[in-house]
Write an enzyme that holds these catalytic residues in place. Sequence first.
Site, short mmCIF file in Angstrom:
data_model
loop_
_atom_site.label_atom_id
_atom_site.label_comp_id
_atom_site.label_asym_id
_atom_site.label_seq_id
_atom_site.Cartn_x
_atom_site.Cartn_y
_atom_site.Cartn_z
CB SER A 16 -0.90 0.02 1.23
OG SER A 16 -1.67 -1.15 1.30
N1 SAH Z 1 -0.90 -4.25 3.72
C1 SAH Z 1 -0.33 -4.93 2.58
C2 SAH Z 1 -1.32 -4.88 1.44
C3 SAH Z 1 -1.20 -6.04 0.56
S1 SAH Z 1 -2.43 -6.12 -0.71
C4 SAH Z 1 0.97 -4.25 2.20
O1 SAH Z 1 1.09 -3.04 2.39
O2 SAH Z 1 1.86 -4.92 1.68
C5 SAH Z 1 -3.68 -7.12 0.07
C6 SAH Z 1 -3.29 -8.52 0.44
O3 SAH Z 1 -4.47 -9.17 0.88
C7 SAH Z 1 -2.73 -9.36 -0.69
O4 SAH Z 1 -1.47 -9.87 -0.33
C8 SAH Z 1 -3.76 -10.48 -0.86
O5 SAH Z 1 -3.20 -11.73 -1.23
C9 SAH Z 1 -4.38 -10.54 0.53
N2 SAH Z 1 -5.73 -11.13 0.58
C10 SAH Z 1 -6.72 -11.02 -0.33
N3 SAH Z 1 -7.83 -11.67 0.08
C11 SAH Z 1 -7.52 -12.23 1.30
C12 SAH Z 1 -8.25 -13.01 2.24
N4 SAH Z 1 -9.52 -13.39 2.01
N5 SAH Z 1 -7.62 -13.39 3.38
C13 SAH Z 1 -6.34 -13.02 3.63
N6 SAH Z 1 -5.60 -12.27 2.76
C14 SAH Z 1 -6.18 -11.88 1.62
#
Ligand code: SAH
Length: 219
Positions: free
Chosen positions: A70
């Site tokens: 993010s």
């Molecule tokens: N806060 C993280 C954002 C990553 S993007 C950062 O700054 O790096 C969102 C993440 O949510 C992705 O890695 C994706 O694989 C995960 N995700 C999507 N659906 C999900 C679910 N149902 N349960 C757990 N993780 C999930």
Amino acid sequence: MPSLNKWTADELERARRIMVERQIAARDVKNPRVLEAMLRVPRHLFVPLDLIGEAYDDTPLPIGFDQTISQPYIVASMTEYLLQPNVGGVLEIGTGSGYQTAVLAELFDQVDTVEIIPELSHQAEKVLRQIGYTNITCHVGDGLRLPESPEQFKSIIVTAAPPELPMRLVDRLAPDGRLIIPVGRAVQHLQLISKNRSGAITTETLYPVRFVSLQHRRP
Ligand code: SAH
């Protein structure tokens, strides 16, 4: 092959300070504890090697598997909305790179973070260990299908967007708890859900955002 050695520790720290001043404090994030946490966490360790030069830019970046780390401002802003006195533990859904996880670990006693893509979870866990955090537990799984448990959290943060607010997460919120979550399809808004001492829910719609979609696993 680009490497970390191209940048000195001083250059990376300077870039991080400028990020906090111009992208975060100059906007509306004012909580000094959040700003300090953003100054401490080395964001460049959470991006792919070839993107280290962009680690402190005002933007999300790709981390593989069609997912993103993010934007720094969004990480700081969501953390500020979540933070309350006597915080205790926090549940994060969507570990991704682990960057938001590290920022939470600076401020909360314990962080439980769930990631649906095993490779991302393992990579994040490696970096978080390497930095030395001891108050983070990484879980692989679907954050919407947590094992049945009476455990409730005072703070929940979701970093991928479901089309609608998942009531099962609201149910996991303790009295006096807060949930921050992007909600929507093409158009998404950040929502802050607060539960009061007697369990009543209020929802505040904060501002428009763009997150990757929350994935579903069939039961
Ligand atoms: N806060 C993280 C954002 C990553 S993007 C950062 O700054 O790096 C969102 C993440 O949510 C992705 O890695 C994706 O694989 C995960 N995700 C999507 N659906 C999900 C679910 N149902 N349960 C757990 N993780 C999930």
